[in-house]
Design a protein around this motif. Sequence first.
Motif, PDB file in Angstrom:
ATOM      1  N   ARG A  21      16.692 -60.106 -60.228  1.00 17.21           N
ATOM      2  CA  ARG A  21      17.686 -60.961 -59.557  1.00 17.21           C
ATOM      3  C   ARG A  21      18.004 -62.205 -60.390  1.00 17.21           C
ATOM      4  NH1 ARG A  21      14.532 -59.790 -55.079  1.00 17.21           N
ATOM      5  NH2 ARG A  21      13.669 -61.886 -55.039  1.00 17.21           N
ATOM      6  N   LEU A  22      16.965 -62.825 -60.942  1.00 12.74           N
ATOM      7  CA  LEU A  22      17.164 -64.024 -61.752  1.00 12.74           C
ATOM      8  C   LEU A  22      17.957 -63.706 -63.023  1.00 12.74           C
ATOM      9  CD1 LEU A  22      13.611 -65.584 -61.377  1.00 12.74           C
ATOM     10  CD2 LEU A  22      15.738 -66.533 -60.456  1.00 12.74           C
ATOM     11  N   GLU A  23      17.654 -62.582 -63.658  1.00 19.08           N
ATOM     12  CA  GLU A  23      18.390 -62.188 -64.861  1.00 19.08           C
ATOM     13  C   GLU A  23      19.849 -61.883 -64.526  1.00 19.08           C
ATOM     14  OE1 GLU A  23      15.972 -59.062 -66.491  1.00 19.08           O
ATOM     15  OE2 GLU A  23      14.783 -60.485 -67.679  1.00 19.08           O
ATOM     16  N   ALA A  24      20.101 -61.286 -63.379  1.00 12.34           N
ATOM     17  CA  ALA A  24      21.473 -61.024 -62.946  1.00 12.34           C
ATOM     18  C   ALA A  24      22.213 -62.344 -62.724  1.00 12.34           C
ATOM     19  CB  ALA A  24      21.488 -60.174 -61.677  1.00 12.34           C
ATOM     20  N   GLN A  25      21.537 -63.329 -62.133  1.00  7.10           N
ATOM     21  CA  GLN A  25      22.154 -64.642 -61.927  1.00  7.10           C
ATOM     22  C   GLN A  25      22.460 -65.307 -63.262  1.00  7.10           C
ATOM     23  OE1 GLN A  25      19.573 -66.974 -59.429  1.00  7.10           O
ATOM     24  NE2 GLN A  25      19.829 -65.634 -57.669  1.00  7.10           N
ATOM     25  N   TYR A  78      -1.838 -54.436 -56.612  1.00  8.50           N
ATOM     26  CA  TYR A  78      -1.199 -54.697 -57.898  1.00  8.50           C
ATOM     27  C   TYR A  78       0.238 -54.170 -57.908  1.00  8.50           C
ATOM     28  CZ  TYR A  78       0.117 -54.020 -62.752  1.00  8.50           C
ATOM     29  OH  TYR A  78       0.809 -54.017 -63.941  1.00  8.50           O
ATOM     30  N   LYS A  79       0.416 -52.947 -57.463  1.00 11.91           N
ATOM     31  CA  LYS A  79       1.754 -52.341 -57.467  1.00 11.91           C
ATOM     32  C   LYS A  79       2.726 -53.131 -56.588  1.00 11.91           C
ATOM     33  CE  LYS A  79       0.320 -47.605 -58.436  1.00 11.91           C
ATOM     34  NZ  LYS A  79       0.215 -46.233 -57.909  1.00 11.91           N
ATOM     35  N   ILE A  80       2.259 -53.573 -55.432  1.00 13.11           N
ATOM     36  CA  ILE A  80       3.116 -54.346 -54.522  1.00 13.11           C
ATOM     37  C   ILE A  80       3.511 -55.671 -55.167  1.00 13.11           C
ATOM     38  CG2 ILE A  80       3.143 -55.613 -52.339  1.00 13.11           C
ATOM     39  CD1 ILE A  80       1.314 -53.329 -51.223  1.00 13.11           C
ATOM     40  N   MET A  81       2.525 -56.389 -55.702  1.00  7.43           N
ATOM     41  CA  MET A  81       2.812 -57.684 -56.314  1.00  7.43           C
ATOM     42  C   MET A  81       3.685 -57.532 -57.557  1.00  7.43           C
ATOM     43  SD  MET A  81      -0.670 -59.906 -55.833  1.00  7.43           S
ATOM     44  CE  MET A  81      -1.908 -58.653 -56.057  1.00  7.43           C
ATOM     45  N   LYS A  82       3.409 -56.513 -58.339  1.00 11.12           N
ATOM     46  CA  LYS A  82       4.196 -56.262 -59.550  1.00 11.12           C
ATOM     47  C   LYS A  82       5.644 -55.963 -59.184  1.00 11.12           C
ATOM     48  CE  LYS A  82       4.525 -53.235 -63.525  1.00 11.12           C
ATOM     49  NZ  LYS A  82       4.864 -51.857 -63.635  1.00 11.12           N
ATOM     50  N   SER A  83       5.831 -55.150 -58.197  1.00 11.96           N
ATOM     51  CA  SER A  83       7.180 -54.800 -57.762  1.00 11.96           C
ATOM     52  C   SER A  83       7.965 -56.030 -57.296  1.00 11.96           C
ATOM     53  CB  SER A  83       7.107 -53.759 -56.641  1.00 11.96           C
ATOM     54  OG  SER A  83       8.384 -53.474 -56.152  1.00 11.96           O
ATOM     55  N   LYS A  84       7.305 -56.895 -56.541  1.00  7.60           N
ATOM     56  CA  LYS A  84       7.967 -58.122 -56.070  1.00  7.60           C
ATOM     57  C   LYS A  84       8.369 -59.020 -57.242  1.00  7.60           C
ATOM     58  CE  LYS A  84       6.020 -58.290 -51.448  1.00  7.60           C
ATOM     59  NZ  LYS A  84       5.236 -59.030 -50.474  1.00  7.60           N
ATOM     60  N   CYS A  85       7.475 -59.167 -58.200  1.00 10.83           N
ATOM     61  CA  CYS A  85       7.791 -59.990 -59.371  1.00 10.83           C
ATOM     62  C   CYS A  85       8.939 -59.383 -60.176  1.00 10.83           C
ATOM     63  CB  CYS A  85       6.570 -60.148 -60.280  1.00 10.83           C
ATOM     64  SG  CYS A  85       5.330 -61.291 -59.673  1.00 10.83           S
ATOM     65  N   GLU A  86       8.900 -58.082 -60.380  1.00 10.56           N
ATOM     66  CA  GLU A  86       9.960 -57.428 -61.146  1.00 10.56           C
ATOM     67  C   GLU A  86      11.300 -57.517 -60.432  1.00 10.56           C
ATOM     68  OE1 GLU A  86       8.214 -53.585 -61.781  1.00 10.56           O
ATOM     69  OE2 GLU A  86       7.369 -54.192 -63.713  1.00 10.56           O
ATOM     70  N   ASP A  87      11.299 -57.383 -59.111  1.00 11.93           N
ATOM     71  CA  ASP A  87      12.540 -57.533 -58.346  1.00 11.93           C
ATOM     72  C   ASP A  87      13.098 -58.941 -58.503  1.00 11.93           C
ATOM     73  OD1 ASP A  87      12.379 -54.913 -57.462  1.00 11.93           O
ATOM     74  OD2 ASP A  87      11.612 -55.444 -55.471  1.00 11.93           O
ATOM     75  N   LYS A  88      12.229 -59.922 -58.431  1.00 14.01           N
ATOM     76  CA  LYS A  88      12.655 -61.314 -58.573  1.00 14.01           C
ATOM     77  C   LYS A  88      13.210 -61.564 -59.978  1.00 14.01           C
ATOM     78  CE  LYS A  88      12.437 -65.776 -57.335  1.00 14.01           C
ATOM     79  NZ  LYS A  88      12.357 -66.555 -56.173  1.00 14.01           N
ATOM     80  N   ILE A  89      12.546 -61.022 -60.982  1.00 15.88           N
ATOM     81  CA  ILE A  89      13.017 -61.162 -62.362  1.00 15.88           C
ATOM     82  C   ILE A  89      14.394 -60.524 -62.512  1.00 15.88           C
ATOM     83  CG2 ILE A  89      12.646 -60.413 -64.755  1.00 15.88           C
ATOM     84  CD1 ILE A  89       9.590 -60.794 -64.185  1.00 15.88           C
TER      85      ILE A  89
END
Length: 85
Positions: A68-72, A55-66
Amino acid sequence: MAELYKQVIFDALGNDRKNFEEKRRKLIADISGQNNSLTNIRALLLSNDIDIEDYKIMKSKCEDKIDRLEAQLKELKTWLVLKVI
């Protein structure tokens, strides 16, 4: 002649605005998709289909992607403001 120049400028800004809106919609859809993924990951954890480490690994990946997308998205909005000025 001035009217023609004015029309060219408006057309160019119109195309930029259209591209902006398309990119903005895609980024928002991608952010929404990642948030949906987070919801699904939480559901998997609650149903004991995954353990806390996964869960922590998947959550971290999703949050990182979010992030990056918000920064874009922020960069895109800044670009439009600068383009209009």
